[in-house]
Design a protein around this motif. Structure first.
Motif, PDB file in Angstrom:
ATOM      1  N   ASP A  58      31.503  39.190  38.714  1.00 47.73           N
ATOM      2  CA  ASP A  58      30.393  38.242  38.306  1.00 47.73           C
ATOM      3  C   ASP A  58      30.091  37.698  36.838  1.00 47.73           C
ATOM      4  OD1 ASP A  58      29.422  40.915  37.759  1.00 47.73           O
ATOM      5  OD2 ASP A  58      27.279  40.033  38.600  1.00 47.73           O
ATOM      6  N   ILE A  59      30.055  38.910  36.069  1.00 46.52           N
ATOM      7  CA  ILE A  59      29.945  38.648  34.622  1.00 46.52           C
ATOM      8  C   ILE A  59      31.244  37.732  33.894  1.00 46.52           C
ATOM      9  CG2 ILE A  59      29.564  39.617  32.224  1.00 46.52           C
ATOM     10  CD1 ILE A  59      28.465  42.206  33.668  1.00 46.52           C
ATOM     11  N   HIS A  60      32.373  38.307  34.210  1.00 48.77           N
ATOM     12  CA  HIS A  60      33.670  37.778  33.537  1.00 48.77           C
ATOM     13  C   HIS A  60      33.823  36.488  34.137  1.00 48.77           C
ATOM     14  CE1 HIS A  60      37.646  37.997  31.907  1.00 48.77           C
ATOM     15  NE2 HIS A  60      37.826  37.075  32.881  1.00 48.77           N
ATOM     16  N   ASP A  61      33.929  36.207  35.502  1.00 46.04           N
ATOM     17  CA  ASP A  61      34.003  35.032  36.026  1.00 46.04           C
ATOM     18  C   ASP A  61      32.959  33.820  35.609  1.00 46.04           C
ATOM     19  OD1 ASP A  61      36.252  36.101  37.210  1.00 46.04           O
ATOM     20  OD2 ASP A  61      35.717  35.776  39.259  1.00 46.04           O
ATOM     21  N   SER A  62      31.750  34.453  35.234  1.00 40.86           N
ATOM     22  CA  SER A  62      30.876  33.263  34.636  1.00 40.86           C
ATOM     23  C   SER A  62      31.118  32.718  33.356  1.00 40.86           C
ATOM     24  CB  SER A  62      29.541  33.969  35.062  1.00 40.86           C
ATOM     25  OG  SER A  62      29.485  34.807  33.723  1.00 40.86           O
ATOM     26  N   LEU A  63      32.041  33.435  32.768  1.00 36.35           N
ATOM     27  CA  LEU A  63      32.455  32.797  31.610  1.00 36.35           C
ATOM     28  C   LEU A  63      33.838  32.113  31.659  1.00 36.35           C
ATOM     29  CD1 LEU A  63      31.184  36.010  29.471  1.00 36.35           C
ATOM     30  CD2 LEU A  63      30.558  33.597  29.188  1.00 36.35           C
ATOM     31  N   CYS A  64      34.662  32.757  32.559  1.00 37.11           N
ATOM     32  CA  CYS A  64      36.118  32.277  32.599  1.00 37.11           C
ATOM     33  C   CYS A  64      36.684  31.579  33.671  1.00 37.11           C
ATOM     34  CB  CYS A  64      37.066  33.412  32.307  1.00 37.11           C
ATOM     35  SG  CYS A  64      36.519  34.247  30.771  1.00 37.11           S
TER      36      CYS A  64
ATOM     37  N   SER B 204      39.326  34.990  37.878  1.00 38.95           N
ATOM     38  CA  SER B 204      39.949  35.358  36.707  1.00 38.95           C
ATOM     39  C   SER B 204      40.053  36.828  36.159  1.00 38.95           C
ATOM     40  CB  SER B 204      39.377  34.627  35.541  1.00 38.95           C
ATOM     41  OG  SER B 204      37.971  34.787  35.126  1.00 38.95           O
ATOM     42  N   PHE B 205      38.891  37.263  36.883  1.00 39.45           N
ATOM     43  CA  PHE B 205      38.701  39.009  36.740  1.00 39.45           C
ATOM     44  C   PHE B 205      39.837  39.789  37.441  1.00 39.45           C
ATOM     45  CE2 PHE B 205      36.569  42.772  37.872  1.00 39.45           C
ATOM     46  CZ  PHE B 205      36.531  43.425  36.654  1.00 39.45           C
ATOM     47  N   LYS B 206      39.977  39.347  38.564  1.00 44.00           N
ATOM     48  CA  LYS B 206      40.806  40.176  39.434  1.00 44.00           C
ATOM     49  C   LYS B 206      42.314  40.063  38.896  1.00 44.00           C
ATOM     50  CE  LYS B 206      38.601  39.325  43.929  1.00 44.00           C
ATOM     51  NZ  LYS B 206      38.656  38.637  45.259  1.00 44.00           N
ATOM     52  N   GLU B 207      42.603  38.700  38.320  1.00 48.69           N
ATOM     53  CA  GLU B 207      43.981  38.544  37.475  1.00 48.69           C
ATOM     54  C   GLU B 207      44.128  39.503  36.326  1.00 48.69           C
ATOM     55  OE1 GLU B 207      45.221  33.999  38.504  1.00 48.69           O
ATOM     56  OE2 GLU B 207      43.917  34.454  36.636  1.00 48.69           O
ATOM     57  N   CYS B 208      42.902  39.721  35.469  1.00 52.02           N
ATOM     58  CA  CYS B 208      42.937  40.650  34.360  1.00 52.02           C
ATOM     59  C   CYS B 208      43.020  42.048  34.967  1.00 52.02           C
ATOM     60  CB  CYS B 208      41.544  40.622  33.739  1.00 52.02           C
ATOM     61  SG  CYS B 208      41.254  39.142  32.618  1.00 52.02           S
ATOM     62  N   LEU B 209      42.412  42.399  36.120  1.00 53.04           N
ATOM     63  CA  LEU B 209      42.487  43.674  36.688  1.00 53.04           C
ATOM     64  C   LEU B 209      43.767  44.028  36.942  1.00 53.04           C
ATOM     65  CD1 LEU B 209      39.431  44.414  38.890  1.00 53.04           C
ATOM     66  CD2 LEU B 209      40.203  45.463  36.757  1.00 53.04           C
TER      67      LEU B 209
END
Length: 411
Positions: free
Chosen positions: A200-206, A210-215
């Motif tokens: 929720d934090i990462h995706d609110s910015l990007c 997008s967070f799942k792809e970074c993981l």
């Protein structure tokens, strides 16, 4: 095609030399005598030849010191790429594409209005790389847009590496196949943008997903990449969680990036940013290297007990240049209305000699404060100063108002 790459690059200046270690990313500034010794070692001169030559040029030269440098340089000479006598930036920020599949709220891509989805061809990218290396550039910072969206990004990076440069490339993590392929190359540093330990934090910015792809990138390549976080109001409280997460993923380097927000609505004050950095350092316990990117980092490093870097003032025009997909050359992304030249119209060496750079090379004494950091700061970020540092109805530029001393809220 893989080449037998050399670890070091060396170039001579008027009365100095620069030896760059691509493996450690370290620059070694050599005085005139040391640069002369290395030049002669690479020319296969004997120790006696070197000493006799230096005796004629320098008064009271010490044989023991000459031998010490001669032996050191001789031990690594087979791994040195000699670029000749050159005057060029240490590194160039190269934008092969301005296309991006994310719309991060803090991204400077929002400043590139009128540039569209500009993208360079492989043929022209090779021309740019040849120009830069011929002029004596050591490093290529590949930015965007999302660089890995370029269909020829592997070929571009590989060509730059084979030319002898160290390549640093940033990514949002959305193109794992291309990232995985580039990660196999030598002398390439991949920097992943991660802005939260939770979705929720990462995706609110990007943006969503997008967070799942970074993981996925971290799970597969964690030990082979570095990670960067733009610190702002929406994630500063999560930095310690990110540190723990990266340690578990095997990441060795983590960078906190100071967000530039003129109005200050989303960015932290310098004092707040420093506190975040300090807590991250304390938590790391040497398990992960933590650095910071931003203005006034010399003060932070000094306060934290790190070695003070002696020249951390604005590098635009002195050690850095920017090249866009169409070949346009700028001092910095803060100065996109200040074009210096174009590498497809004139050689990069000629562009680097342009008088247009004088604004950045001569405008260094802006601040009048009696400050122990003056020799490394010179007033702050030149881009910020020129854009926002001129008071109404006054021609004189004012120093960067974000300075902790000016704000009187630090030290």
């Amino acid at each position: 095609m893989r080449k037998n790459l050399k670890r070091y690059s060396f170039r001579k200046g008027k009365d100095f030399g620069i030896l760059f270690d691509k493996k450690d990313g370290e620059y070694y500034y050599l005085n005139e005598t040391a640069a002369e010794i290395l030049d002669m070692v690479l020319s296969r001169c004997s120790l006696n030849d070197v000493y006799e030559h230096l005796e004629k040029r320098f008064f009271n030269i010490d044989y023991g010191s000459v031998k010490k440098f001669f032996d050191k340089f001789s031990s690594i000479k087979s791994g040195i790429d000699f670029l000749g006598k050159k005057d060029a930036p240490l590194y160039v920020q190269f934008y092969p594409t301005l296309r991006c599949n994310r719309r991060c709220s803090f991204c400077y891509l929002n400043m590139f209005k009128g540039k569209g989805n500009m993208e360079i061809s492989l043929k022209n990218a090779v021309k740019v790389i040849n120009e830069l290396r011929r002029s004596g550039v050591f490093e290529l910072d590949v930015l965007g847009g999302e660089p890995f969206l370029h269909k020829n990004i592997y070929e571009i990076v590989e060509y730059a590496v084979n030319s002898g440069m160290l390549v640093n490339i940033s990514t949002n993590g959305s193109c794992l196949d291309n990232i995985r392929k580039v990660a196999e190359l030598d002398y390439v540093n991949i920097g992943l943008s991660l802005h939260g330990s939770k979705e929720d934090i990462h995706d609110s910015l990007c943006g969503e997903g997008s967070f799942k792809e970074c993981l996925k990138v971290l799970d597969e390549l964690g030990s082979r990449i570095s990670v960067k976080t733009v610190v702002c109001r929406k994630n500063f409280f999560d930095i310690e969680n990110i540190v723990e997460m990266l340690v578990k993923k095997g990441v060795k380097r983590y960078y906190l990036i100071q967000m530039i927000d003129v109005e200050g609505k989303e960015s932290l004050s310098l004092n707040e940013f420093y506190e975040v950095y300090k807590k991250a350092l304390e938590l790391s316990k040497d398990r992960i290297e933590i650095g910071i990117v931003g203005q006034f980092t010399h003060i932070y490093y000094n306060l934290s007990g790190y070695k003070l870097i002696t020249k951390t003032f604005c590098k635009a025009g002195s050690a850095k240049a920017v090249v866009f997909p169409n070949g346009d050359v700028y001092p910095c992304t803060m100065f996109l209305d200040y074009k210096i030249g174009n590498v497809f119209e004139k050689s990069f060496e000629d562009i680097w000699r342009s008088r247009k750079w004088n604004l950045f090379r001569k405008l260094r004494r802006i601040c009048n404060l009696s400050c122990r950091y003056d020799h490394v700061c010179r007033g702050g970020c030149l881009g910020f100063i020129v854009k926002y540092g001129r008071k109404k109805n006054r021609k004189k530029l004012e120093p960067d108002r974000r300075c902790p001393y000016l704000q009187n809220n630090l030290l």
